[in-house]
Design an enzyme around this catalytic site. Structure first.
Site, PDB file in Angstrom:
ATOM      1  N   GLU A  69     -27.120   7.667  90.249  1.00  0.00           N
ATOM      2  CA  GLU A  69     -27.290   8.673  89.208  1.00  0.00           C
ATOM      3  C   GLU A  69     -27.160   7.972  87.870  1.00  0.00           C
ATOM      4  OE1 GLU A  69     -24.876  12.222  89.205  1.00  0.00           O
ATOM      5  OE2 GLU A  69     -24.892  12.333  91.387  1.00  0.00           O
TER       6      GLU A  69
ATOM      7  N   GLU B  86     -19.129  10.952  94.822  1.00  0.00           N
ATOM      8  CA  GLU B  86     -18.031  10.870  93.856  1.00  0.00           C
ATOM      9  C   GLU B  86     -16.730  11.526  94.323  1.00  0.00           C
ATOM     10  OE1 GLU B  86     -19.665  12.488  90.267  1.00  0.00           O
ATOM     11  OE2 GLU B  86     -21.042  10.827  89.990  1.00  0.00           O
TER      12      GLU B  86
HETATM   13  C1  BG6 Z   1     -22.337  13.593  88.291  1.00  0.00           C
HETATM   14  C2  BG6 Z   1     -22.489  14.580  89.429  1.00  0.00           C
HETATM   15  O1  BG6 Z   1     -21.021  13.124  88.226  1.00  0.00           O
HETATM   16  O2  BG6 Z   1     -22.582  14.052  87.026  1.00  0.00           O
HETATM   17  C3  BG6 Z   1     -23.559  15.618  89.179  1.00  0.00           C
HETATM   18  O3  BG6 Z   1     -22.728  13.912  90.629  1.00  0.00           O
HETATM   19  C4  BG6 Z   1     -23.447  16.157  87.780  1.00  0.00           C
HETATM   20  O4  BG6 Z   1     -23.468  16.634  90.144  1.00  0.00           O
HETATM   21  C5  BG6 Z   1     -23.575  15.015  86.802  1.00  0.00           C
HETATM   22  O5  BG6 Z   1     -24.389  17.141  87.539  1.00  0.00           O
HETATM   23  C6  BG6 Z   1     -23.448  15.500  85.386  1.00  0.00           C
HETATM   24  O6  BG6 Z   1     -22.161  15.495  84.859  1.00  0.00           O
HETATM   25  P1  BG6 Z   1     -20.987  16.612  84.948  1.00  0.00           P
HETATM   26  O7  BG6 Z   1     -19.969  16.185  83.955  1.00  0.00           O
HETATM   27  O8  BG6 Z   1     -21.551  17.933  84.647  1.00  0.00           O
HETATM   28  O9  BG6 Z   1     -20.378  16.559  86.309  1.00  0.00           O
END
Ligand code: BG6
Length: 440
Positions: A341, A158
């Site tokens: 994910e 990301e």
């Molecule tokens: C993803 C990330 O965007 O979202 C993760 O790759 C993260 O590392 C997951 O834990 C959960 O969301 P947030 O908003 O905490 O980044």
């Protein structure tokens, strides 16, 4: 799902490893030490103590039945200072690979999940072109150690979150709030680092498969039968219509073609030069499915009904993204797609009988996987699904407040307890299908 479908989970180094004393510091250590940055002042010093409990965690993967697992390598664990390579750090990842392969689990190694070494940050971090050579050197060390057993590599998770939340914004480390016009120069550094790393990987491992994980808002047509509505959703998802970084077009195009998307200048102004001679190396796309919205035939956002289901982050739950996302990505990229994910932050805890009945996550899984199945039936080339995530973990600025795991972690004792969703996902995997439907 089709034969050979990859069922997996994804994790990231800083969020689970702990064992800070055996690695160099990173920007997230410094960020967490800054008052007010991470909920309740928590940090990743211990996290899930995965560094010491890796065997127990691999056993959890085995028991779940996954055939794929994505994890990330901590750059400061491998390169604790600019010219030092930690063989102990490399050995840790080598042991993980051996453990996974022994259980028939195919690794996908992610080289960067936002934990920038502090020494690299002091040299300018991702805002300095110097990062390219340092990232290449890091990649060389990892590939030299794991390349005899690993063919699947991700260079970064990301990129938009790293730039948007950590550089332009201040909710993630390093939290710099740099001016908006730094976005493209920073992205150019990321792209050049990806290009250099992918050449290193390909030169060392000719049969390697290389990917990047993308995320952003996926727009779904309010009326799935109206071609105008579908076209609006496609354009809003894949186009480049605003100067927001949560915009697939801005990122996908250069990673795929080595050039800026033709509309980039309209929204971002001056374009830094790109030199990406290895851009054909992106073999498959990793799509992280989180946020979705609906659009009508005029391109207007359709408000969700009052009381629409939301996660513990207050994110609306829109399972249709698992249908439209892969469909639009197939059309735009013609590459195989891994769902890298997809997961739910929810309010789950151990109830009095000792179990964790996270029924909302069970339902979340069913709804998203059902939509994904439909998308595949309609032609999307989806090669696998990785749930986020195995363990409750250090959830960035939320510390340990938000739980995303299939396995509950007691952060005082480090006891792991599989939740109802773990057992439910296990059934999906074992049957390669929807367990609820096949029971009917
Ligand atoms: C993803 C990330 O965007 O979202 C993760 O790759 C993260 O590392 C997951 O834990 C959960 O969301 P947030 O908003 O905490 O980044």
């Amino acid at each position: 799902m089709r034969e050979g479908f990859e069922w997996g989970v994804a994790t990231s180094a800083f969020q689970i490893e702990g064992a800070r004393d055996s690695r160099g510091d990173c920007t997230w250590d410094a960020f967490a030490a800054t008052p007010g940055k991470v909920a309740d002042g928590y940090n990743g010093d211990i996290a899930c103590d995965h560094f010491h409990r890796r065997q127990e965690d691999i056993a959890l993967l085995k028991n779940l039945g996954v055939n794929g697992y994505r994890f990330s390598v901590s750059w400061p664990r491998v390169i604790p200072s600019p010219d030092t390579v930690s063989e102990q750090g490399l050995q840790f990842y080598s042991d993980i690979i051996d453990g996974l392969l022994k259980e028939g689990i195919s690794p996908l190694v992610n080289l960067h999940h936002w934990d920038i070494p502090l020494w690299m940050h002091e040299l300018g971090g991702w805002d300095s072109p110097a990062v390219v050579a340092h990232f290449r050197f890091f990649t060389e060390q990892v590939v030299r150690t794991l390349g005899d057993r690993v063919t699947r590599w991700m260079t970064i998770n990301e990129p938009n979150c790293l730039i948007g939340d950590g550089y332009l914004g201040s909710v993630h480390a390093p939290g710099l709030s740099v001016p908006q016009d730094r976005a493209l120069p920073i992205l150019a550094n990321l792209l050049h680092a990806h290009d250099a790393a992918s050449k290193t990987i390909r030169d060392t491992i000719p049969n390697s498969k290389i990917t990047v994980a993308f995320t952003g808002p996926l727009w779904c047509p309010r009326d799935p039968h109206d071609p105008n509505c579908i076209e609006q959703a496609r354009r809003k998802t894949m186009g480049l219509q605003t100067s927001s970084l949560w915009n697939f077009g801005l990122f996908l195009h250069p990673y795929l073609h080595g050039q800026w998307h033709p509309d980039t200048a309209t929204n971002f102004g001056v374009l830094p030069a790109l030199h990406m001679p290895n851009s054909e190396n992106l073999d498959f796309i990793t799509l992280n499915l989180y946020s979705g919205e609906f659009v009508d035939a005029n391109g207007e956002t359709v408000p969700l009904k009052p009381g629409h289901p939301v996660s513990a982050f207050n994110w609306p739950i829109v399972p249709e993204i698992a249908y439209w996302g892969p469909k639009f990505f197939k059309e735009a990229t013609n590459r195989p797609i891994l769902i890298g994910e997809n997961g739910l932050a929810s309010m789950d805890w151990k109830v009095l009988d000792g179990t964790i009945p996270d029924l909302m996550r069970v339902d979340f899984l069913d709804r998203h996987l059902h939509q994904l199945q439909r998308s595949i039936e309609d032609g999307a080339n989806v090669i696998g699904y990785h749930h986020w995530t195995l363990l409750d973990n250090f959830e960035w600025q939320e510390g340990y407040r938000k739980r995303f795991g299939l396995v509950h972690v007691d952060f005082e004792t480090q006891e792991r307890t599989p939740k109802a969703s773990y057992f439910h996902y296990k059934k999906w995997i074992a049957q390669n299908d929807n367990p609820s439907q096949s029971c009917q």
